[in-house]
Design a protein around this motif. Structure first.
Motif, PDB file in Angstrom:
ATOM      1  N   UNK A  24      -7.847  -0.970 -32.280  1.00 33.63           N
ATOM      2  CA  UNK A  24      -6.920  -0.767 -30.380  1.00 33.63           C
ATOM      3  C   UNK A  24      -7.282   0.585 -29.547  1.00 33.63           C
ATOM      4  N   UNK A  25      -7.728   0.363 -28.483  1.00 33.77           N
ATOM      5  CA  UNK A  25      -7.472   1.988 -27.580  1.00 33.77           C
ATOM      6  C   UNK A  25      -6.885   2.149 -26.712  1.00 33.77           C
ATOM      7  N   UNK A  26      -5.644   2.533 -27.538  1.00 38.29           N
ATOM      8  CA  UNK A  26      -4.777   1.825 -26.479  1.00 38.29           C
ATOM      9  C   UNK A  26      -4.028   2.788 -24.991  1.00 38.29           C
ATOM     10  N   UNK A  27      -4.383   2.549 -23.790  1.00 39.79           N
ATOM     11  CA  UNK A  27      -4.272   2.908 -22.553  1.00 39.79           C
ATOM     12  C   UNK A  27      -2.817   2.728 -21.332  1.00 39.79           C
ATOM     13  N   UNK A  28      -1.752   2.040 -22.125  1.00 36.53           N
ATOM     14  CA  UNK A  28      -0.984   0.923 -21.974  1.00 36.53           C
ATOM     15  C   UNK A  28       0.589   1.669 -22.013  1.00 36.53           C
ATOM     16  N   UNK A  29       0.438   2.814 -22.860  1.00 34.77           N
ATOM     17  CA  UNK A  29       1.648   4.256 -23.126  1.00 34.77           C
ATOM     18  C   UNK A  29       1.246   5.576 -22.114  1.00 34.77           C
ATOM     19  N   UNK A  30       1.798   6.067 -21.726  1.00 34.59           N
ATOM     20  CA  UNK A  30       1.720   7.012 -20.460  1.00 34.59           C
ATOM     21  C   UNK A  30       1.464   7.890 -21.346  1.00 34.59           C
ATOM     22  N   UNK A  31       0.598   8.722 -22.249  1.00 37.88           N
ATOM     23  CA  UNK A  31       1.222   9.984 -23.329  1.00 37.88           C
ATOM     24  C   UNK A  31       0.185  10.717 -23.068  1.00 37.88           C
ATOM     25  N   UNK A  32       0.652  11.862 -23.205  1.00 45.78           N
ATOM     26  CA  UNK A  32      -0.800  12.852 -23.141  1.00 45.78           C
ATOM     27  C   UNK A  32      -1.831  13.161 -24.332  1.00 45.78           C
ATOM     28  N   UNK A  33      -2.984  12.781 -24.260  1.00 49.97           N
ATOM     29  CA  UNK A  33      -3.715  12.595 -24.897  1.00 49.97           C
ATOM     30  C   UNK A  33      -4.290  14.077 -26.119  1.00 49.97           C
ATOM     31  N   UNK A  34      -3.771  14.436 -25.366  1.00 53.63           N
ATOM     32  CA  UNK A  34      -3.786  16.292 -26.584  1.00 53.63           C
ATOM     33  C   UNK A  34      -2.334  16.199 -27.253  1.00 53.63           C
ATOM     34  N   UNK A  35      -2.685  16.716 -28.063  1.00 57.19           N
ATOM     35  CA  UNK A  35      -1.400  16.811 -28.962  1.00 57.19           C
ATOM     36  C   UNK A  35      -0.933  18.425 -28.905  1.00 57.19           C
ATOM     37  N   UNK A  36       0.535  18.576 -29.063  1.00 61.66           N
ATOM     38  CA  UNK A  36       0.487  20.350 -29.273  1.00 61.66           C
ATOM     39  C   UNK A  36       0.812  20.920 -30.106  1.00 61.66           C
ATOM     40  N   UNK A  37      -0.256  22.342 -30.643  1.00 65.72           N
ATOM     41  CA  UNK A  37      -0.258  22.973 -31.539  1.00 65.72           C
ATOM     42  C   UNK A  37       1.090  23.689 -32.430  1.00 65.72           C
ATOM     43  N   UNK A  38       1.570  22.644 -33.205  1.00 63.75           N
ATOM     44  CA  UNK A  38       3.409  23.018 -33.655  1.00 63.75           C
ATOM     45  C   UNK A  38       2.486  23.631 -34.750  1.00 63.75           C
ATOM     46  N   UNK A 291      -0.175  10.429  -9.188  1.00 64.25           N
ATOM     47  CA  UNK A 291       0.120  11.248  -9.210  1.00 64.25           C
ATOM     48  C   UNK A 291       0.132  12.070 -10.401  1.00 64.25           C
ATOM     49  N   UNK A 292       0.669  11.184 -11.825  1.00 61.98           N
ATOM     50  CA  UNK A 292       0.751  11.486 -12.465  1.00 61.98           C
ATOM     51  C   UNK A 292      -0.675  11.463 -13.894  1.00 61.98           C
ATOM     52  N   UNK A 293      -0.249  11.242 -14.817  1.00 65.93           N
ATOM     53  CA  UNK A 293      -1.485   9.952 -15.508  1.00 65.93           C
ATOM     54  C   UNK A 293      -0.984   8.622 -15.973  1.00 65.93           C
ATOM     55  N   UNK A 294      -1.793   7.952 -14.961  1.00 69.05           N
ATOM     56  CA  UNK A 294      -1.975   7.007 -15.149  1.00 69.05           C
ATOM     57  C   UNK A 294      -1.989   6.535 -13.532  1.00 69.05           C
ATOM     58  N   UNK A 295      -2.166   5.750 -13.698  1.00 73.58           N
ATOM     59  CA  UNK A 295      -3.255   4.518 -12.178  1.00 73.58           C
ATOM     60  C   UNK A 295      -2.468   3.520 -12.208  1.00 73.58           C
ATOM     61  N   UNK A 335      -3.067   2.331 -15.817  1.00 77.45           N
ATOM     62  CA  UNK A 335      -3.561   2.329 -16.784  1.00 77.45           C
ATOM     63  C   UNK A 335      -3.480   3.680 -17.316  1.00 77.45           C
ATOM     64  N   UNK A 336      -3.442   4.971 -18.382  1.00 79.18           N
ATOM     65  CA  UNK A 336      -3.511   6.273 -18.400  1.00 79.18           C
ATOM     66  C   UNK A 336      -4.756   6.624 -18.899  1.00 79.18           C
ATOM     67  N   UNK A 337      -4.632   8.126 -18.258  1.00 78.83           N
ATOM     68  CA  UNK A 337      -5.955   9.277 -17.876  1.00 78.83           C
ATOM     69  C   UNK A 337      -5.807   9.245 -19.931  1.00 78.83           C
TER      70      UNK A 337
END
Length: 360
Positions: A24-38, A291-295, A335-337
């Motif tokens: 599943x490619x989940x566009x239903x949650x508006x989470x960043x597609x990038x992960x911070x380099x911690x 306006x944000x990361x979703x439509x 859906x999220x970007x």
């Protein structure tokens, strides 16, 4: 009172399908597609054999340093959801004004606190924009508090900070609670944030989340930002040790992620423009927000929304069915970007679903 499980949130069905072994490619949650380099965190780094700080001071340090805030104005949370439920309870709100449609837990938190709920209805004909200040002021006459998000979820409606500041000055006896969970995805950030305004306006309270922008939903990281006197009052109602040591450790490491914010914002701005342009070519598909990361989208083709969602699931794409939001019962989904190659899969899938209509 409706139970915790009454309202299904994004990600729930996609998680079930993944548990069943489906890709599943989940566009239903508006989470960043990038992960911070911690970097890597070891078990010992998280100090699980010791209590975390009673007040989440690692999270407070992040907010104070990152957003240049007075540490006394920051109350660390176990995710923004803790603040959403804490604030109405601690302020003894009895008449709560909400936008509709909006995030369900504002309503539930108000009801749990014993408040009566009233609504300002956002209309499709006005593209779900906020009404004028006088209409808001009239609605506030029958409320103790106004709870809204900037931008609003799921409509993407912006909440101009100057409107909240004007109303807060006009009604000093009423509370203005603003959820800024998605504000770092907006082009106007940080100028459109109220986090830096809470010292001037004691009746403005900001709830912020690190979950969305930093892709950390499992750690539950967030904060209330308010006047220090209000923070002291909230502490009388807040449970101790709600922020765990792993969350504290990661919050401090986020301060070292130089360049992540800029890279993510550039990606989101570029991709949401491209995705919106591509989907605008599909007749019968209408987009709102952005306006944000979703439509928010409305599907108005011959194929039903149920058929669209089933088709998308059949090709491994999951979007958020929004028909359980009041006012969005007629064929709305969100859906999220995500990353470009993932967005390409979504675009191809929606085009494929649109083609089903021509074949019928």
């Amino acid at each position: 009172m409706k139970t915790l499980f009454h309202h299904e949130h994004g990600g729930a069905r996609a998680g079930k399908e993944r548990a069943e072994g489906r890709e599943v490619l989940d566009f239903s949650v508006n989470i960043s597609p990038l992960v911070p380099p911690i970097g890597e965190l070891s078990f010992d780094d998280m100090q699980p054999r010791h209590y975390p700080s009673i007040d989440g001071r690692g999270v407070r340090r992040f907010y104070a340093d990152k957003f240049e805030l007075n540490p006394a104005s920051v109350l660390p949370l176990n995710g923004a959801i803790e603040g959403i439920y804490l604030v109405p309870r601690a302020l003894c709100i009895r008449r709560l004004l909400l936008l509709s449609p909006s995030f369900y837990d504002y309503e539930r938190a108000g009801r749990v606190a014993g408040a009566e709920i009233s609504y300002i209805h956002l209309e499709r004909e006005n593209r779900f924009r906020l009404p004028g200040i006088e209409e808001l002021a009239a609605a506030l006459a029958e409320a103790d508090a106004f709870f809204a998000a900037n931008p609003n979820n799921p409509t993407g409606t912006k909440l101009p900070p100057e409107i909240i500041m004007a109303l807060a000055s006009r009604f000093p006896d009423k509370w203005f609670i603003v959820d800024e969970a998605f504000i770092q995805f907006t082009a106007a950030f940080p100028d459109n944030s109220l986090m830096g305004k809470v010292h001037a306006l004691k009746n403005v309270i900001v709830i912020h989340s690190l979950t969305k922008f930093y892709a950390l939903p499992g750690l539950r990281l967030g904060a209330v930002v308010a006047h220090p006197e209000i923070i002291c009052h909230l502490l009388d109602y807040k449970e101790p040790w709600t922020v765990n040591s792993a969350a504290e450790s990661v919050a401090v490491k986020l301060l070292e992620c130089n360049g992540f914010d800029r890279e993510l914002r550039e990606l989101i701005f570029r991709e949401r423009t491209r995705v919106a342009a591509a989907l605008s070519e599909i007749e019968g598909l209408h987009l709102y927000g952005g306006r944000a990361n979703f439509f928010l989208a409305q599907w108005q083709r011959g194929v039903s929304l149920d058929e669209l969602l089933e088709y998308l699931r059949s090709v491994g794409i999951h979007v958020r069915d929004c028909r359980n939001f009041a006012g969005l019962e007629v064929n709305y989904f969100r859906f999220a970007i995500m990353l470009p190659e993932e967005n390409n899969r979504l675009l191809a899938a929606v085009r494929g679903a649109a083609g089903l209509n021509r074949e019928n």
